[in-house]
Enzyme design. Sequence first.
Site, PDB file in Angstrom:
ATOM      1  CE  LYS A  35      71.166 -96.435  18.258  1.00  0.00           C
ATOM      2  NZ  LYS A  35      70.237 -97.227  19.032  1.00  0.00           N
ATOM      3  CE1 TYR A 259      93.180-122.418  14.082  1.00  0.00           C
ATOM      4  CE2 TYR A 259      91.879-120.481  13.544  1.00  0.00           C
ATOM      5  CZ  TYR A 259      93.039-121.049  14.035  1.00  0.00           C
ATOM      6  OH  TYR A 259      94.058-120.249  14.479  1.00  0.00           O
TER       7      TYR A 259
HETATM    8  C1  LIG Z   1      65.180 -94.486  20.421  1.00  0.00           C
HETATM    9  C2  LIG Z   1      65.743 -94.668  19.054  1.00  0.00           C
HETATM   10  N1  LIG Z   1      65.354 -93.837  18.079  1.00  0.00           N
HETATM   11  C3  LIG Z   1      65.829 -93.939  16.817  1.00  0.00           C
HETATM   12  C4  LIG Z   1      66.728 -94.932  16.477  1.00  0.00           C
HETATM   13  C5  LIG Z   1      67.213 -95.036  15.050  1.00  0.00           C
HETATM   14  O1  LIG Z   1      66.691 -96.191  14.466  1.00  0.00           O
HETATM   15  P1  LIG Z   1      66.973 -96.523  12.923  1.00  0.00           P
HETATM   16  O2  LIG Z   1      68.427 -96.818  12.824  1.00  0.00           O
HETATM   17  O3  LIG Z   1      66.140 -97.733  12.661  1.00  0.00           O
HETATM   18  O4  LIG Z   1      66.571 -95.342  12.129  1.00  0.00           O
HETATM   19  C6  LIG Z   1      67.156 -95.825  17.458  1.00  0.00           C
HETATM   20  C7  LIG Z   1      68.098 -96.882  17.113  1.00  0.00           C
HETATM   21  O5  LIG Z   1      68.140 -97.945  17.615  1.00  0.00           O
HETATM   22  C8  LIG Z   1      66.655 -95.690  18.787  1.00  0.00           C
HETATM   23  O6  LIG Z   1      67.041 -96.506  19.765  1.00  0.00           O
END
Ligand SMILES: Cc1ncc(COP(=O)(O)O)c(C=O)c1O
Length: 381
Positions: A35, A259
């Site tokens: 993601k 700035y």
């Molecule tokens: C439901 C879920 N699973 C897994 C992950 C992966 O987490 P990480 O990056 O700590 O491995 C996330 C990330 O936010 C998540 O929202």
Amino acid sequence: MPRHAAVHVDLDAVAHNVATLAGLVAPAELCVVVKADGYGHGAEDVAATALAAGADRLAVALVEEGQELRDVGFDAPVLVLSQPPADAMADAFAATLTPTVDTAAGIDAAARAADGAAWPVHLKVDTGMHRVGCTPADALGLARRVLDRGLALEGVFTHLAVADEPDRPETDEQLACFDRVLASLVADGIDPGVRHAANSAGLLLHDAARMDMVRVGIATYGVAPSSDLHIDVDIRPAMTVTAEVSHVRSVDAGEGVSYGLRHRFDRSARLAVVPLGYADGVPRRLGELSADVLIGGVRRPIRGVVTMDQLVVEVTDGPEVAVGDEVVLIGRQGDQEVTVDEWAKLLGTISYEILCGFGPRLPRRHLRRVSHAAGDAGTRS
Ligand SMILES: Cc1ncc(COP(=O)(O)O)c(C=O)c1O
């Protein structure tokens, strides 16, 4: 004209990390979380590399992110980590994504989109994080509803709130709660399918959380889930952020910079201007915290606030600096290294926010010394 600043992504490091983690969790499946454009690393390249290196599945936050993977030909299973809005279910179905469901309305929307097809979904249970997921008490009824509506219950999962703090009791409490939910499904004759709970910290620190699958984000990218955590697993950071010095100038003692002229020099100073700023993901406050960058293999402090497109570094000490010299903001130069964790600690945040902060304005350059081509061919249709 190419920009004189870039994010470099070492895909061999991603491949190494994925292979290491896959070996660690086997026979559990490895689901790589891509993601937010692969935590800023480029979702497509990371996904191709990860699948070639042994990942079984991918995960995204948004239906749109899953569609983008399908559009470029990935046919691996893609889990959407939260329940999509009802009006996005049809798109999720058309793209053969695997949605999370956690409400009756969401299950009904998925069933409408599937229109009789046994579309695989995963039920998310809130065992203590209290963000999304159904209550443990509702889980059995919702699992039954998934089946009654003609959908396929491919998996049941939960998410851990404090897995990166190994001494806290809540992770075991969450896992025990999750076990009770799974047992209640089984007692009612429902197969929960793929049971999963672990993120990177869960996988690295809590063996019991590995179950049938782990969902790994940050460790894929070679970064520990928390700056305070020493990880005893060989993972390597994949991201380096560099730029080139655009100007070099001198200022007199007593002059200020950037700035607000908040930083004043108490001696005459040499300054190097670096063409990258907070619009690229370098937080404005880093300058006030005198964070270091690397030029000529030496640490040099940022002076004054970081501006939208540029920042100023003091180079009075150390080897002479010239226009065009490489600046490393994150990564190694010579025997020095600046890590995302170093920034995260200075800024009082987490590495995730730093990685995701490097915006689309910065070109991504993907480095691949070892060919992952055979895997690519197998993962894209
Ligand atoms: C439901 C879920 N699973 C897994 C992950 C992966 O987490 P990480 O990056 O700590 O491995 C996330 C990330 O936010 C998540 O929202």
